[in-house]
Write a protein that holds these residues in place. Structure first.
Motif, PDB file in Angstrom:
ATOM      1  N   LEU A 154       0.603  -1.228  -0.025  1.00 47.18           N
ATOM      2  CA  LEU A 154      -0.288   0.356  -0.451  1.00 47.18           C
ATOM      3  C   LEU A 154       0.633   1.485   0.371  1.00 47.18           C
ATOM      4  N   LEU A 235     -14.401  -1.028   3.953  1.00 46.02           N
ATOM      5  CA  LEU A 235     -14.015  -0.234   3.049  1.00 46.02           C
ATOM      6  C   LEU A 235     -14.259   1.218   3.773  1.00 46.02           C
ATOM      7  N   ASN A 239     -11.693   3.961   3.388  1.00 51.08           N
ATOM      8  CA  ASN A 239     -11.520   5.397   2.856  1.00 51.08           C
ATOM      9  C   ASN A 239     -10.952   6.037   3.843  1.00 51.08           C
ATOM     10  N   GLU A 242      -7.550   6.022   4.731  1.00 47.47           N
ATOM     11  CA  GLU A 242      -6.238   6.705   3.713  1.00 47.47           C
ATOM     12  C   GLU A 242      -7.111   8.715   3.460  1.00 47.47           C
ATOM     13  N   SER A 354      -6.953 -11.596  -5.673  1.00 49.98           N
ATOM     14  CA  SER A 354      -6.828 -10.343  -5.710  1.00 49.98           C
ATOM     15  C   SER A 354      -7.789  -9.280  -6.653  1.00 49.98           C
ATOM     16  N   PHE A 355      -8.720  -8.822  -6.314  1.00 49.99           N
ATOM     17  CA  PHE A 355      -9.332  -8.197  -6.673  1.00 49.99           C
ATOM     18  C   PHE A 355      -9.222  -6.009  -6.406  1.00 49.99           C
ATOM     19  N   ARG A 356      -9.999  -5.621  -6.639  1.00 49.76           N
ATOM     20  CA  ARG A 356     -11.072  -4.170  -7.056  1.00 49.76           C
ATOM     21  C   ARG A 356     -11.311  -3.795  -5.297  1.00 49.76           C
ATOM     22  N   ARG A 357     -10.349  -2.912  -4.779  1.00 53.67           N
ATOM     23  CA  ARG A 357     -10.305  -3.429  -3.789  1.00 53.67           C
ATOM     24  C   ARG A 357     -11.720  -3.504  -2.859  1.00 53.67           C
ATOM     25  N   GLY A 358     -12.993  -3.106  -3.531  1.00 52.10           N
ATOM     26  CA  GLY A 358     -14.041  -2.773  -3.025  1.00 52.10           C
ATOM     27  C   GLY A 358     -14.999  -3.878  -3.315  1.00 52.10           C
ATOM     28  N   HIS A 385      -4.320  -8.412   2.706  1.00 50.47           N
ATOM     29  CA  HIS A 385      -4.565  -6.975   2.128  1.00 50.47           C
ATOM     30  C   HIS A 385      -5.205  -5.870   1.535  1.00 50.47           C
ATOM     31  N   ASP A 388      -4.574  -2.919  -1.034  1.00 51.93           N
ATOM     32  CA  ASP A 388      -4.203  -3.132  -2.241  1.00 51.93           C
ATOM     33  C   ASP A 388      -5.208  -3.684  -2.938  1.00 51.93           C
ATOM     34  N   GLY A 426     -13.896 -10.204 -11.418  1.00 53.42           N
ATOM     35  CA  GLY A 426     -12.601  -9.795 -12.224  1.00 53.42           C
ATOM     36  C   GLY A 426     -11.885  -9.809 -11.542  1.00 53.42           C
ATOM     37  N   GLY A 427     -11.672 -10.741 -10.150  1.00 51.26           N
ATOM     38  CA  GLY A 427     -10.300 -10.830  -9.433  1.00 51.26           C
ATOM     39  C   GLY A 427      -9.156 -11.659 -10.984  1.00 51.26           C
ATOM     40  N   SER A 428      -7.787 -11.546  -9.649  1.00 55.90           N
ATOM     41  CA  SER A 428      -6.152 -12.616 -10.054  1.00 55.90           C
ATOM     42  C   SER A 428      -6.766 -13.764  -9.255  1.00 55.90           C
ATOM     43  N   ALA A 431      -2.374 -13.259  -6.870  1.00 57.28           N
ATOM     44  CA  ALA A 431      -2.173 -12.158  -6.924  1.00 57.28           C
ATOM     45  C   ALA A 431      -0.493 -11.300  -6.669  1.00 57.28           C
TER      46      ALA A 431
ATOM     47  N   ASN B 104     -13.331   3.175  -4.407  1.00 54.63           N
ATOM     48  CA  ASN B 104     -13.349   2.407  -3.686  1.00 54.63           C
ATOM     49  C   ASN B 104     -11.917   2.032  -4.195  1.00 54.63           C
ATOM     50  N   ASN B 105     -11.521   2.046  -5.226  1.00 57.17           N
ATOM     51  CA  ASN B 105     -10.291   1.168  -5.871  1.00 57.17           C
ATOM     52  C   ASN B 105      -9.571   1.804  -6.064  1.00 57.17           C
ATOM     53  N   LEU B 184      -6.295  -4.155 -11.593  1.00 63.29           N
ATOM     54  CA  LEU B 184      -5.607  -4.986  -9.543  1.00 63.29           C
ATOM     55  C   LEU B 184      -4.830  -4.209  -9.481  1.00 63.29           C
ATOM     56  N   LYS B 186      -2.738  -6.079  -7.554  1.00 64.38           N
ATOM     57  CA  LYS B 186      -1.850  -6.865  -7.378  1.00 64.38           C
ATOM     58  C   LYS B 186      -2.364  -8.154  -8.602  1.00 64.38           C
ATOM     59  N   ARG B 216      -4.724  10.646  -3.889  1.00 64.44           N
ATOM     60  CA  ARG B 216      -5.944  12.318  -3.143  1.00 64.44           C
ATOM     61  C   ARG B 216      -5.260  13.100  -2.793  1.00 64.44           C
TER      62      ARG B 216
END
Lengths: 473, 473
Positions: A154, A235, A239, A242, A354-358, A385, A388, A426-428, A431, B104-105, B184, B186, B216
């Protein structure tokens, strides 16, 4: 085994120390960190790039198969030989001569056989480090070949972001050495060829030397456990943190109740940090850090973290149910014990997704809902994690589960998990562990034909010889 | 020109709005930002990836040469046609339909024809931005094709680091669309193919869509001019600032006396900020920033910067001769005016070099010492990004200099500068402008034969058709 004439010829190139051929001495090189038991034809241990080049040239000319091996800490069967006894392991473990620090450039030029911990120990007195934070202690060549990420991605990114240059030996008849060992941060003079050797398990060339970006060691660190008010609030919390902490935020790790409970139960030295000993459904480990020593008149980092948490706590629709700041070594102890802890529950089947964070929490919820019906008796012990998008999606099968008797169970389970992760979310499917024999079939299945065709072409262009455990293309 | 049948066929594919063939309408596409005046056979303006694909397929099948053009703000003649009138410009300027934010991502999926400023305007209300800070306002496709860096690279990195995914059209007979549009952070499932399209001027494929990492927007910024006690102290100052400010530090820009003096003399709206109006030999612009609004009980960012400067000032062998904190817009005004300012001195010959951070000042000193003898009357007006090793090494030739009459002068000058930069200092001849027709000869000269052979092979693998202004390989 390979013929004695090859062993003799390779010994002539590499010297006695450079060739291992006795069965008992080869064992460590044939055995992987988690699963593998292969059989090597021989183990080569070159001490310089020139020796790697000469050995590779000999093997390519004689059509001998090579498996590059670095720290051998990977978990996808990328660095061990198969069971045929025909593959030669080329180990980087003697490539540990050169370590040249450039303090002003915040970079180091170092042989690929160094272990991460050795590199960081050598950098300590300069207040610098290679900022990839891992549970294992790999050698650098393997970190590059797998593009490792880790817990502080991150903030610092992974290996790709922190690699300035590489020296690579190609598996062609000359053992061509590519000097991509640039030590510049900005350099746009053509194709950035080093990129194709990062994360490709050594199939396109053997990394023998690297130039790495270094960061300053944090002098202050504050950590907390955060309990989100709900799964969706993980999530919101990310946010909120961050927004309020920016580049201070150096880790935002998630841990599921199942993973924590298993770990607390089986690692007696850990104390249960939660109120009344009740493990929440999900817990976040947040870390903030800064590189300077405490300064007079400046809030302590613990106070910063506390005031930010108070602000979030008091915000409308606060995403927090509980939070407490604690000393970093105590807070991290639980997180670091998780990989070991979950193993005690039964047979571990590990996924590195791994995924989009959401989407991380949604995916985990989806799986926890469907698992009892699809695979009764399989427990989801995820952690990861969140910051990321990476998740160590660990499944544990009770030791007495009838599923374990089913021959195709693990295959069936993997296919289902990957189908949901990749096709629905839509993940991997990898990762940060890259591709090895273990996930080769999923590379074959999920990679579009055109990209496989391009990979085959690239293989011919770079290393037409038999190199690596993975078939790209 | 190309035959009317081609214009008709392309108009059928792209519609009337998609094809420009009248000389006066093509002018803007034929003229580069700084130097170029080419002649296009036609200009294509597809509005979707599918249209790009269809147009490219037609051109490849008919052996027509294509020059991809994005914002056309580059300075190495990468995006304009040559003088033959046979090359077709393929502009991205109508690829501006899709902009899909994933808050979110912290990522955005966006068509490659968007301008940087338009993208950031659309992100403003979400407190997010694409963190590449440039003097010009390119479109995204061109930023990717040149891998731009800019003034805040030190903190955020360049385009490569901030690109998560791409959609690319290859110049083959099918106009193959590569979906590398992963969102993604990762993802280690094979070769990271997007890397070969970053920084390669569109020669291997046309980027039509990208997924970008967002950061940001800083809510607090503090800036200062720092006067180092000596040239060597520039580096000590950088180290001292990094140690004490870590990830706060978002810019560390260097400006030479010549560049500042020329700018102050020719931009009357700028006020001279230096004591008694005496411009120091070298000046650093330092910026620190953080993403949150001022918090009660927290030192202001100006106060942080002032206390850090005081600490450095009081340290042993203090590298500072002078320093003053000022409002960001005033401090940056001088830095932003430099590119314009130096032009007024005479004929500008610009170089975009990079070095190990420790070598920038040594290189500039070297050149300032040797210049009067080698090229009398040429003034070095350097400025640059000390924090990441980049330097805009600008040379200005007095308008009445006899050198300008010499036909081979500029060529001779460029060869000498590159020889010292690349061969003596291990620097790069293109830090962040990539390769175009203008520095093709230096790519040819400095790239090892093996890498050119690999580049030729990669070209055949991806875009065998006539694509781009650069000959790779």
């Amino acid at each position: 085994m390979i013929g004695k004439e090859h062993i003799d010829a390779l010994t002539k190139i590499l010297g006695d120390k450079g060739v291992v051929a006795r069965a008992e001495d080869m064992r460590a090189y044939e055995t992987g960190a988690r699963y593998d038991e292969g059989r090597a034809a021989a183990v080569l241990r070159p001490g310089t790039t020139a020796e790697v080049s000469a050995a590779v040239a000999y093997c390519v000319r004689n059509d001998l198969a090579l498996i590059p091996q670095s720290g051998n800490t990977g978990v996808v069967s990328g660095s061990t030989p198969d069971n045929t006894g025909t593959e030669i392991v080329l180990s980087l473990d003697r490539l540990t001569r050169q370590l040249e620090l450039d303090r002003n450039n915040r970079s180091v030029r170092v042989d690929a056989g160094f272990r991460l911990s050795d590199l960081n120990r050598r950098l300590e007195e300069h207040d610098l480090f290679f900022p990839i934070d891992l549970g294992s202690d790999p050698r650098l060549g393997g970190m590059i070949a797998t593009n490792t990420g880790g817990s502080r991605f991150l903030k610092y990114g992974g290996v790709r972001r922190n690699t300035l240059g590489l020296k690579v030996v190609l598996a062609d008849e000359n053992g061509t050495v590519l000097d991509l060992d640039c030590d510049l941060r900005k350099n746009n003079t053509g194709i950035d060829w080093k990129q194709i050797f990062i994360g490709t398990t050594g199939a396109f060339g053997i990394v023998t030397e690297c130039v790495l970006n270094l960061e300053r060691v944090p002098k202050q660190t504050a950590t907390a456990f955060l309990v989100p008010a709900s799964g969706a609030d993980v999530l919101h919390l990310l946010n909120a943190m961050e927004e309020r902490l920016g580049a201070y935020l150096s880790a935002f790790e998630g841990m599921s109740k199942n993973a924590i409970a298993a770990t607390l139960a089986h690692v007696p030295s850990l104390k249960n940090p939660f109120q009344g000993g009740n493990v929440p459904d999900y817990v976040i480990l947040a870390e903030i850090s800064r590189t300077w020593a405490p300064r007079e008149g400046e809030q302590s980092l613990d106070a910063v973290l506390e005031s930010v948490l108070a602000e979030i706590w008091e915000s409308e629709e606060a995403p927090l149910a509980d939070a407490f700041v604690g000393p970093p070594h105590e807070i991290w102890a639980l997180r670091h014990a998780l990989p070991e802890g979950v193993k005690h529950l039964g047979k571990l089947i590990a996924f590195d997704l791994s995924f989009r964070r959401g989407d991380i929490m949604a995916f985990c919820d989806h799986m926890k809902t469907e698992m009892p019906e699809k695979f009764p008796g399989v427990t989801v012990c995820d952690f990861g994690h969140i910051g990321d998008g990476g998740v160590h999606f660990n499944l544990v099968v009770a030791k007495d589960s009838p599923l374990l008797a089913e021959a195709s169970f693990e295959q069936r389970l993997r296919e289902w998990v990957f189908a949901v992760a990749v096709e629905q979310y839509g993940g991997s499917f990898s990762a940060e562990h890259a591709i090895g024999r273990r996930n080769q079939a999923f590379y074959d299945f999920y990679t579009p034909e055109k990209l496989k065709e391009m990979a085959r072409g690239l293989k011919t262009l770079t290393s037409p010889g038999k190199l690596g455990s993975v078939r790209f293309g």
